[in-house]
Design an enzyme around this catalytic site. Structure first.
Site, short mmCIF file in Angstrom:
data_model
loop_
_atom_site.label_atom_id
_atom_site.label_comp_id
_atom_site.label_asym_id
_atom_site.label_seq_id
_atom_site.Cartn_x
_atom_site.Cartn_y
_atom_site.Cartn_z
N TYR A 152 0.82 -1.21 0.22
CA TYR A 152 0.10 0.18 -0.19
C TYR A 152 1.16 1.09 -0.33
O TYR A 152 0.30 2.33 -0.97
CB TYR A 152 -0.82 -0.25 1.70
N LYS A 156 1.23 3.84 -2.51
CA LYS A 156 1.11 5.56 -2.88
C LYS A 156 2.27 6.64 -2.76
O LYS A 156 2.22 7.90 -3.57
CB LYS A 156 0.45 5.64 -1.56
N1 LIG Z 1 -8.23 6.26 6.29
C1 LIG Z 1 -7.14 5.91 5.65
O1 LIG Z 1 -6.42 5.80 7.69
C2 LIG Z 1 -6.66 6.69 4.81
C3 LIG Z 1 -4.92 7.53 4.99
C4 LIG Z 1 -4.18 7.58 4.32
C5 LIG Z 1 -4.58 7.95 2.97
N2 LIG Z 1 -5.75 7.26 2.85
C6 LIG Z 1 -6.73 7.46 1.17
O2 LIG Z 1 -7.10 8.15 1.60
C7 LIG Z 1 -8.76 7.00 0.21
C8 LIG Z 1 -10.06 6.47 0.31
O3 LIG Z 1 -9.67 6.21 1.50
P1 LIG Z 1 -11.54 6.25 3.12
O4 LIG Z 1 -10.35 5.66 4.03
O5 LIG Z 1 -12.53 7.01 2.70
O6 LIG Z 1 -11.48 4.24 2.22
P2 LIG Z 1 -12.82 3.61 2.31
O7 LIG Z 1 -14.01 4.25 3.63
O8 LIG Z 1 -12.52 2.33 1.92
O9 LIG Z 1 -13.33 4.27 0.65
C9 LIG Z 1 -12.86 4.44 0.08
C10 LIG Z 1 -14.00 4.42 -1.04
O10 LIG Z 1 -13.24 4.08 -2.55
C11 LIG Z 1 -13.96 3.74 -3.24
N3 LIG Z 1 -13.79 2.25 -4.16
C12 LIG Z 1 -13.17 1.20 -3.87
N4 LIG Z 1 -12.80 0.57 -4.32
C13 LIG Z 1 -13.57 0.87 -5.88
C14 LIG Z 1 -13.60 0.34 -7.53
N5 LIG Z 1 -12.39 -0.65 -7.47
N6 LIG Z 1 -13.64 1.48 -8.11
C15 LIG Z 1 -13.98 2.97 -7.51
N7 LIG Z 1 -14.50 2.97 -6.73
C16 LIG Z 1 -13.76 2.44 -5.51
C17 LIG Z 1 -15.17 3.30 -1.94
O11 LIG Z 1 -17.31 2.92 -2.78
P3 LIG Z 1 -17.11 1.23 -3.59
O12 LIG Z 1 -16.53 0.62 -2.31
O13 LIG Z 1 -18.40 1.75 -3.53
O14 LIG Z 1 -16.83 1.87 -4.97
C18 LIG Z 1 -15.12 4.58 -1.16
O15 LIG Z 1 -15.66 5.19 -1.81
C19 LIG Z 1 -8.06 6.26 -0.32
O16 LIG Z 1 -6.90 6.42 -1.69
C20 LIG Z 1 -6.93 5.89 0.68
O17 LIG Z 1 -5.68 5.37 0.48
C21 LIG Z 1 -7.30 6.63 3.85
#
Ligand SMILES: NC(=O)c1ccc[n+]([C@@H]2O[C@H](COP(=O)([O-])OP(=O)(O)OC[C@H]3O[C@@H](n4cnc5c(N)ncnc54)[C@H](OP(=O)(O)O)[C@@H]3O)[C@@H](O)[C@H]2O)c1
Length: 258
Positions: A152, A156
């Site tokens: 991961y 990134k």
């Molecule tokens: N949470 C953390 O601690 C954290 C930290 C740093 C960075 N991030 C980054 O922030 C971003 C959002 O993450 P989050 O924490 O909000 O995760 P999340 O709650 O799991 O949301 C992920 C989003 O991506 C969509 N998604 C997943 N698979 C997909 C696919 N195959 N095609 C299109 N859309 C897809 C999901 O929608 P559907 O399932 O409806 O498709 C959902 O809207 C990511 O890039 C993650 O790496 C998160």
């Protein structure tokens, strides 16, 4: 009317960013797979006086990302002011025991799909009246070792590297590129994760993304403790890697020796 597209807008950080950005005079294009959840976010945006269009997409393959981009450009007539590339996933497992298919999926969603969308959208975005703005949601993990999330972190880091090079390559074009690097945030993605740093709410990260549209910075790291961690790992990587190694058992179970 300002048009802002957000991938991964059905929940978590993307949904919070959509709600934070909702306002009269803004049209949000909400993209993800779950149509029902996108509908809920569409209602939340409309309740704040904004406009929202749902575009169901699966960004986990090159073909899916290409199809999604064509739909996006179609729905906006190529008039795209801001593109927020946020959809992502994390393969939470120690590297040696992790599934190669899951690693490939993660790389396609986190790195290949933003790359495909950027290649096709950037030529349109440089022709916007006030210049376009791309915001990529990366991770603090791209700046430091991330035990239990090695692939991961690498996906990134690839995205961060791509954007840094593009910024120089497109220096004469009216386009702004922002990298948002959140730390540990409470979302579905991190439900069973552990972190040494405190969790932030997705609403707070969503607000940081909304602010980035106004300020157009190169990099945003939401939260003071995350910014301090980033500074430490960038300034003295050897020392900070050794400190992290001491506490790694808190983050990921010891890896079985082959
Ligand atoms: N949470 C953390 O601690 C954290 C930290 C740093 C960075 N991030 C980054 O922030 C971003 C959002 O993450 P989050 O924490 O909000 O995760 P999340 O709650 O799991 O949301 C992920 C989003 O991506 C969509 N998604 C997943 N698979 C997909 C696919 N195959 N095609 C299109 N859309 C897809 C999901 O929608 P559907 O399932 O409806 O498709 C959902 O809207 C990511 O890039 C993650 O790496 C998160």
């Amino acid at each position: 009317m300002k048009t802002i597209a957000i991938t991964g807008a059905s929940r978590g950080i993307g949904a919070s960013a959509a709600v934070a950005l909702a306002a009269p005079g803004r049209r949000l294009i909400l993209m993800a797979r779950s149509e029902d959840k996108l509908r809920d976010i569409q209602s939340a945006v409309e309740n704040k006086g904004g406009e929202a269009i749902i575009v169901p997409v699966d960004l986990s393959s090159r073909e899916g990302a290409e199809k999604a981009t064509e739909s996006l450009l179609d729905r906006t007539n190529g008039q795209l002011d801001v593109l927020i590339l946020n959809a992502g996933t994390s393969n939470h497992a120690d590297f040696i025991n992790s599934d190669l298919d899951a690693i490939e999926y993660e790389l396609r969603l986190n790195y290949l799909s933003p790359l495909v969308m950027l290649r096709r959208c950037l030529p349109h975005m440089v022709h916007q009246k006030e210049g376009g703005h791309v915001i990529c949601v990366g991770s603090l993990a791209s700046l430091m070792p991330f035990p239990g999330e090695a692939s991961y972190a690498a996906s990134k880091a690839a995205l961060l590297s791509l954007l840094r090079s593009l910024r120089v390559e497109l220096r004469d074009q009216p386009i702004k590129l922002t990298m948002v690097l959140p730390g540990y945030t409470s979302t579905e993605m991190t439900e069973n994760h552990r972190s040494l740093l405190p969790a932030m709410s997705s609403e707070r990260v969503g607000l940081a993304i909304a602010k980035a549209i106004a300020d157009q910075p190169r990099v945003v790291i939401p939260g003071l403790s995350n910014r301090l961690a980033a500074r430490l790992f960038q300034t003295v990587p050897g020392v900070s890697d050794r400190i992290l190694t001491r506490f790694a058992d808190l983050l990921v179970p010891t890896v079985a020796q082959p």
